[in-house]
Design an enzyme around this catalytic site. Structure first.
Site, PDB file in Angstrom:
ATOM      1  NE  ARG A 103       0.993  -5.321   9.861  1.00 20.86           N
ATOM      2  CZ  ARG A 103       1.103  -6.646   9.853  1.00 20.86           C
ATOM      3  NH1 ARG A 103       2.307  -7.192   9.904  1.00 20.86           N
ATOM      4  NH2 ARG A 103       0.058  -7.412   9.837  1.00 20.86           N
ATOM      5  CB  THR A 107       2.800  -1.539   1.676  1.00 20.55           C
ATOM      6  OG1 THR A 107       2.533  -0.772   2.877  1.00 20.55           O
ATOM      7  CG2 THR A 107       2.052  -0.880   0.528  1.00 20.55           C
ATOM      8  CG  ASP A 205      -8.788  -5.050  15.206  1.00 20.05           C
ATOM      9  OD1 ASP A 205      -8.609  -3.823  15.307  1.00 20.05           O
ATOM     10  OD2 ASP A 205      -8.869  -5.636  14.109  1.00 20.05           O
TER      11      ASP A 205
HETATM   12  O1  LIG Z   1       5.908  -5.845  12.991  1.00 13.81           O
HETATM   13  P1  LIG Z   1       4.879  -5.215  12.117  1.00 13.81           P
HETATM   14  O2  LIG Z   1       4.675  -5.993  10.818  1.00 13.81           O
HETATM   15  O3  LIG Z   1       5.142  -3.769  11.855  1.00 13.81           O
HETATM   16  O4  LIG Z   1       3.476  -5.363  12.842  1.00 13.81           O
HETATM   17  C1  LIG Z   1       3.321  -5.095  14.202  1.00 13.81           C
HETATM   18  C2  LIG Z   1       2.494  -3.878  14.432  1.00 13.81           C
HETATM   19  O5  LIG Z   1       1.134  -4.149  14.053  1.00 13.81           O
HETATM   20  C3  LIG Z   1       0.275  -3.861  15.162  1.00 13.81           C
HETATM   21  O6  LIG Z   1      -0.196  -2.569  15.156  1.00 13.81           O
HETATM   22  P2  LIG Z   1      -1.262  -2.051  14.064  1.00 13.81           P
HETATM   23  O7  LIG Z   1      -0.558  -1.472  12.888  1.00 13.81           O
HETATM   24  O8  LIG Z   1      -2.247  -3.136  13.787  1.00 13.81           O
HETATM   25  O9  LIG Z   1      -1.969  -0.856  14.797  1.00 13.81           O
HETATM   26  P3  LIG Z   1      -2.990  -0.890  16.029  1.00 13.81           P
HETATM   27  O10 LIG Z   1      -2.150  -1.101  17.255  1.00 13.81           O
HETATM   28  O11 LIG Z   1      -3.640   0.424  15.986  1.00 13.81           O
HETATM   29  O12 LIG Z   1      -3.955  -2.022  15.817  1.00 13.81           O
HETATM   30  C4  LIG Z   1       1.165  -4.113  16.348  1.00 13.81           C
HETATM   31  O13 LIG Z   1       0.664  -3.571  17.542  1.00 13.81           O
HETATM   32  C5  LIG Z   1       2.478  -3.547  15.910  1.00 13.81           C
HETATM   33  O14 LIG Z   1       2.603  -2.156  16.119  1.00 13.81           O
HETATM   34  O1  LIG Z   2      -0.260 -10.984  14.053  1.00 13.57           O
HETATM   35  C1  LIG Z   2      -0.233  -9.731  14.087  1.00 13.57           C
HETATM   36  C2  LIG Z   2       0.588  -8.971  13.227  1.00 13.57           C
HETATM   37  C3  LIG Z   2       0.580  -7.619  13.335  1.00 13.57           C
HETATM   38  N1  LIG Z   2      -0.221  -7.012  14.241  1.00 13.57           N
HETATM   39  C4  LIG Z   2      -1.025  -7.723  15.060  1.00 13.57           C
HETATM   40  O2  LIG Z   2      -1.731  -7.141  15.885  1.00 13.57           O
HETATM   41  N2  LIG Z   2      -1.009  -9.055  14.964  1.00 13.57           N
HETATM   42 MG   LIG Z   3      -3.793  -3.541  14.816  1.00 17.07          MG
END
Ligand SMILES: O=P(O)(O)OC[C@H]1O[C@H](OP(=O)(O)OP(=O)(O)O)[C@H](O)[C@@H]1O
Ligand SMILES: O=c1cc[nH]c(=O)[nH]1
Ligand SMILES: [Mg+2]
Length: 213
Positions: A103, A107, A205
């Site tokens: 994400r 944006t 994280d």
């Molecule tokens: O519903 P959304 O607004 O799209 O957010 C949710 C997304 O954000 C997080 O991933 P992230 O992009 O942080 O990647 P990561 O798993 O590598 O930390 C989570 O694991 C989802 O995939």
């Molecule tokens: O709260 C949140 C939103 C998006 N992705 C996460 O890991 N946590």
């Molecule tokens: Mg993440």
């Protein structure tokens, strides 16, 4: 789209420990794994089965087994990886595909950076796993991805979801396909930077350590 909220005291107990900012990564990983196992009970309720004969010590009878083609489990990297072992432990014959989504924290739009999935998913049952459903952008992108490849039966397994994200997924999916979303808990809201509140922070994280966003 159909939403299933677990509403179970054991699940709520474990989710509360996940939320605690002082819970360490090793404990966090263990809890995510345990929660998936509990959620999988609901998520796999409609897994396709076929009849199979079995000989008990007393007689022959007809039971069931998960039918071919086997379901395909797709963790959304990174955080979804934390849920993979729990799912494959319960469905050891399932195939596994990978979808890397990140994400953009400005944006809030999901960007695809990796994918390793069969091109043809016609007739396959797909389980998308990702602990967080925030705006829903990532999950919608993943659902679209597998629907475009012919999947007609998609179950998403998440730990925490924001009401706004659930609505966005519902609107995006409409009645195009059989899409189920199974969640441990629906939280209060998204904050102004798109994080789930009360939430648990950034699941990726907390599972794997902080990286630059
Ligand atoms: O519903 P959304 O607004 O799209 O957010 C949710 C997304 O954000 C997080 O991933 P992230 O992009 O942080 O990647 P990561 O798993 O590598 O930390 C989570 O694991 C989802 O995939
Ligand atoms: O709260 C949140 C939103 C998006 N992705 C996460 O890991 N946590
Ligand atoms: Mg993440």
């Amino acid at each position: 789209m159909e939403l299933h909220v677990a509403n179970h005291p054991l699940i709520d107990h474990k989710v509360t420990i996940l939320r605690d900012k002082d819970t360490t990564s090793p404990v966090f990983r263990l809890l995510v794994d345990e929660l998936v196992t509990l959620l999988a009970y609901e998520a796999t309720r409609h897994v396709r089965v076929e009849e199979r004969e079995v000989e008990t010590p007393l007689t022959r009878t007809v039971g069931t087994r998960i039918s071919d083609p086997q379901p395909i489990i797709v963790p959304i990297l990174r955080a979804g990886l934390g849920m993979l072992d729990g799912m494959t432990r319960l469905m050891p014959n399932a195939e596994v595909g990978f979808l890397g989504l990140k994400r953009d924290e400005e944006t809030l739009e999901a960007i695809t950076y990796a994918n390793r999935l069969p091109d043809d998913l016609t007739g396959r049952q797909v389980f998308l796993i990702d602990p967080m459903l925030a705006t829903g952008g990532s999950l919608i992108m993943a659902i679209e991805y597998v629907l475009e490849r012919g999947a007609t039966d998609v179950t998403c397994v998440c730990l925490l979801a924001a009401p706004e994200g659930i609505e966005n997924v519902r609107r995006a999916v409409g009645d195009r396909a059989n899409v189920n979303v199974v969640v441990a808990c629906v939280d209060e809201k998204l904050n102004e930077v798109g994080y789930i509140v009360p939430g648990l922070g950034d699941a990726g994280d907390r599972l794997y350590g902080i990286v630059d966003h």
